[in-house]
Scaffold this motif. Structure first.
Motif, PDB file in Angstrom:
ATOM      1  N   ALA A 199       1.403  -6.834  -5.649  1.00  0.00           N
ATOM      2  CA  ALA A 199       0.399  -6.646  -4.519  1.00  0.00           C
ATOM      3  C   ALA A 199       0.049  -7.316  -3.224  1.00  0.00           C
ATOM      4  O   ALA A 199       0.191  -6.322  -1.900  1.00  0.00           O
ATOM      5  N   LYS A 200       0.323  -8.305  -2.880  1.00  0.00           N
ATOM      6  CA  LYS A 200      -0.255  -9.521  -2.333  1.00  0.00           C
ATOM      7  C   LYS A 200       1.154  -9.376  -1.432  1.00  0.00           C
ATOM      8  O   LYS A 200       1.432  -8.976  -0.077  1.00  0.00           O
ATOM      9  N   LYS A 201       2.409  -8.871  -2.240  1.00  0.00           N
ATOM     10  CA  LYS A 201       3.441  -8.323  -1.591  1.00  0.00           C
ATOM     11  C   LYS A 201       3.410  -7.295   0.013  1.00  0.00           C
ATOM     12  O   LYS A 201       3.702  -7.334   0.735  1.00  0.00           O
ATOM     13  N   SER A 229       2.256   0.883   8.025  1.00  0.00           N
ATOM     14  CA  SER A 229       3.220   1.390   6.999  1.00  0.00           C
ATOM     15  C   SER A 229       2.031   1.791   5.667  1.00  0.00           C
ATOM     16  O   SER A 229       1.576   0.975   5.910  1.00  0.00           O
ATOM     17  N   LYS A 230       2.693   2.342   5.047  1.00  0.00           N
ATOM     18  CA  LYS A 230       2.016   3.095   4.322  1.00  0.00           C
ATOM     19  C   LYS A 230       2.860   2.368   2.688  1.00  0.00           C
ATOM     20  O   LYS A 230       3.924   2.041   3.099  1.00  0.00           O
ATOM     21  N   GLY A 231       1.598   2.284   1.785  1.00  0.00           N
ATOM     22  CA  GLY A 231       2.658   1.336   0.267  1.00  0.00           C
ATOM     23  C   GLY A 231       2.560   1.930  -1.420  1.00  0.00           C
ATOM     24  O   GLY A 231       0.631   2.915  -0.931  1.00  0.00           O
ATOM     25  N   ILE A 232       3.017   2.241  -2.217  1.00  0.00           N
ATOM     26  CA  ILE A 232       2.369   2.719  -2.782  1.00  0.00           C
ATOM     27  C   ILE A 232       2.609   1.772  -4.543  1.00  0.00           C
ATOM     28  O   ILE A 232       3.658   0.531  -4.261  1.00  0.00           O
ATOM     29  N   LEU A 233       1.559   0.904  -5.433  1.00  0.00           N
ATOM     30  CA  LEU A 233       1.809  -0.376  -5.966  1.00  0.00           C
ATOM     31  C   LEU A 233       1.605   0.463  -7.736  1.00  0.00           C
ATOM     32  O   LEU A 233       0.410   1.499  -7.326  1.00  0.00           O
ATOM     33  N   VAL A 234       1.968  -0.278  -8.289  1.00  0.00           N
ATOM     34  CA  VAL A 234       2.022   0.242  -9.642  1.00  0.00           C
ATOM     35  C   VAL A 234       1.449  -0.854 -10.823  1.00  0.00           C
ATOM     36  O   VAL A 234       2.919  -1.758 -10.575  1.00  0.00           O
ATOM     37  N   VAL A 237       6.108   1.228   1.274  1.00  0.00           N
ATOM     38  CA  VAL A 237       6.759   0.105   1.169  1.00  0.00           C
ATOM     39  C   VAL A 237       6.041  -0.275  -0.812  1.00  0.00           C
ATOM     40  O   VAL A 237       5.517   0.200  -0.980  1.00  0.00           O
ATOM     41  N   LEU A 238       7.062  -0.264  -1.519  1.00  0.00           N
ATOM     42  CA  LEU A 238       6.612  -0.270  -3.098  1.00  0.00           C
ATOM     43  C   LEU A 238       6.511  -1.370  -3.737  1.00  0.00           C
ATOM     44  O   LEU A 238       7.138  -2.229  -3.408  1.00  0.00           O
ATOM     45  N   GLY A 239       5.733  -1.438  -5.088  1.00  0.00           N
ATOM     46  CA  GLY A 239       6.128  -2.443  -5.730  1.00  0.00           C
ATOM     47  C   GLY A 239       5.209  -2.764  -7.069  1.00  0.00           C
ATOM     48  O   GLY A 239       4.276  -1.509  -7.573  1.00  0.00           O
ATOM     49  N   SER A 240       5.134  -3.300  -7.657  1.00  0.00           N
ATOM     50  CA  SER A 240       4.655  -3.019  -9.692  1.00  0.00           C
ATOM     51  C   SER A 240       5.037  -4.258 -10.222  1.00  0.00           C
ATOM     52  O   SER A 240       5.636  -5.181 -10.007  1.00  0.00           O
ATOM     53  N   ASP A 241       3.899  -4.365 -11.108  1.00  0.00           N
ATOM     54  CA  ASP A 241       4.310  -5.293 -12.283  1.00  0.00           C
ATOM     55  C   ASP A 241       5.091  -4.760 -13.186  1.00  0.00           C
ATOM     56  O   ASP A 241       6.140  -3.544 -13.415  1.00  0.00           O
ATOM     57  N   GLY A 281      -3.202   0.457 -12.246  1.00  0.00           N
ATOM     58  CA  GLY A 281      -3.316   0.550 -11.684  1.00  0.00           C
ATOM     59  C   GLY A 281      -4.742   0.441 -10.766  1.00  0.00           C
ATOM     60  O   GLY A 281      -4.762   0.069  -9.446  1.00  0.00           O
ATOM     61  N   ILE A 282      -5.736  -0.777 -11.483  1.00  0.00           N
ATOM     62  CA  ILE A 282      -6.797  -1.063 -11.176  1.00  0.00           C
ATOM     63  C   ILE A 282      -6.699  -2.260 -10.736  1.00  0.00           C
ATOM     64  O   ILE A 282      -7.014  -2.494  -9.401  1.00  0.00           O
ATOM     65  N   GLY A 283      -5.264  -3.424 -11.178  1.00  0.00           N
ATOM     66  CA  GLY A 283      -5.219  -4.739 -10.909  1.00  0.00           C
ATOM     67  C   GLY A 283      -4.823  -4.719  -9.424  1.00  0.00           C
ATOM     68  O   GLY A 283      -5.568  -5.178  -9.133  1.00  0.00           O
ATOM     69  N   VAL A 284      -4.139  -4.379  -9.305  1.00  0.00           N
ATOM     70  CA  VAL A 284      -3.330  -3.833  -7.329  1.00  0.00           C
ATOM     71  C   VAL A 284      -4.076  -3.958  -6.748  1.00  0.00           C
ATOM     72  O   VAL A 284      -3.857  -3.999  -6.278  1.00  0.00           O
ATOM     73  N   CYS A 285      -4.873  -2.882  -7.455  1.00  0.00           N
ATOM     74  CA  CYS A 285      -6.325  -1.663  -6.283  1.00  0.00           C
ATOM     75  C   CYS A 285      -6.682  -3.443  -5.762  1.00  0.00           C
ATOM     76  O   CYS A 285      -7.033  -3.282  -4.433  1.00  0.00           O
ATOM     77  N   ILE A 286      -7.248  -4.138  -7.050  1.00  0.00           N
ATOM     78  CA  ILE A 286      -8.337  -4.965  -5.800  1.00  0.00           C
ATOM     79  C   ILE A 286      -7.583  -5.824  -5.684  1.00  0.00           C
ATOM     80  O   ILE A 286      -7.932  -6.798  -4.562  1.00  0.00           O
ATOM     81  N   ALA A 287      -6.310  -6.795  -6.284  1.00  0.00           N
ATOM     82  CA  ALA A 287      -5.635  -7.376  -5.291  1.00  0.00           C
ATOM     83  C   ALA A 287      -5.315  -7.332  -3.885  1.00  0.00           C
ATOM     84  O   ALA A 287      -5.674  -7.196  -2.910  1.00  0.00           O
ATOM     85  N   ALA A 288      -4.729  -5.455  -3.637  1.00  0.00           N
ATOM     86  CA  ALA A 288      -4.927  -5.665  -2.553  1.00  0.00           C
ATOM     87  C   ALA A 288      -5.450  -5.242  -1.708  1.00  0.00           C
ATOM     88  O   ALA A 288      -5.167  -5.251  -0.694  1.00  0.00           O
ATOM     89  N   ASN A 289      -6.868  -4.561  -2.041  1.00  0.00           N
ATOM     90  CA  ASN A 289      -8.049  -4.704  -0.855  1.00  0.00           C
ATOM     91  C   ASN A 289      -8.304  -5.921  -0.405  1.00  0.00           C
ATOM     92  O   ASN A 289      -9.022  -5.549   0.170  1.00  0.00           O
ATOM     93  N   LYS A 290      -8.352  -7.218  -1.300  1.00  0.00           N
ATOM     94  CA  LYS A 290      -8.728  -8.547  -0.461  1.00  0.00           C
ATOM     95  C   LYS A 290      -7.564  -8.459   1.103  1.00  0.00           C
ATOM     96  O   LYS A 290      -8.015  -9.449   1.175  1.00  0.00           O
TER      97      LYS A 290
END
Length: 146
Positions: free
Chosen positions: A46-48, A58-63, A3-7, A67-76
């Motif tokens: 990140a939420k999606k 599954s696994k995802g990749i966020l950008v 699952v891919l996502g980015s801003d 990289g910090i913002g998506v990491c913080i948000a996803a870990n919520k």
């Protein structure tokens, strides 16, 4: 399935990763952004991605830019273990030690060729079966439920 996502700040690198996965024959779902839009916000993507990763197991990749913002948000999101990786070594360690299910990258600092190497290493590295790693992951799950 990845699952891919980015801003907007991660859009170019996400597109590179998407094309890289296609060339490798790896299935993916792109959760956006689908075009450069300076007003979009990384927590939305990140939420999606995180919710889809949990749903599909599954696994995802966020950008995003750092990289910090998506990491913080996803870990919520419960059951997500996202890691920001800047090199192959950290990507492997994140999988071996923490059984991460989301890889986070910096769109501003990660070159395309390095991103391809990081993604390959992360996808090909299996989590450790060591008792200490499993114990630590269980403790993380307990924190989520606290």
């Amino acid at each position: 399935m990845i699952v891919l996502g980015s801003d907007h700040a991660g859009f170019k690198l996400k597109e590179h990763i998407r094309k890289f996965l296609e060339k490798k024959g790896c299935g993916y779902v792109d959760m956006g952004t689908y075009k450069y839009n300076k007003t979009d916000d990384y927590p939305d993507f990140a939420k999606k991605v995180a919710m889809q990763v949990v749903k599909d197991k599954s696994k995802g990749i966020l950008v995003c830019g750092s990289g910090i913002g998506v990491c913080i948000a996803a870990n919520k999101v419960k059951k997500i273990r996202a890691a920001l990786c800047h090199d192959v070594r950290s990507a492997k360690a994140s999988r071996i030690d923490g059984d991460t299910n989301i890889l986070c990258l910096s769109g501003n600092r990660t070159k395309k060729d390095l991103a391809s190497k990081i993604v390959t290493a992360w996808l090909n590295t299996k989590p450790s079966n060591a008792v200490r790693h499993k114990r630590r992951i269980k403790k993380i799950a307990k924190i989520e439920n606290a």
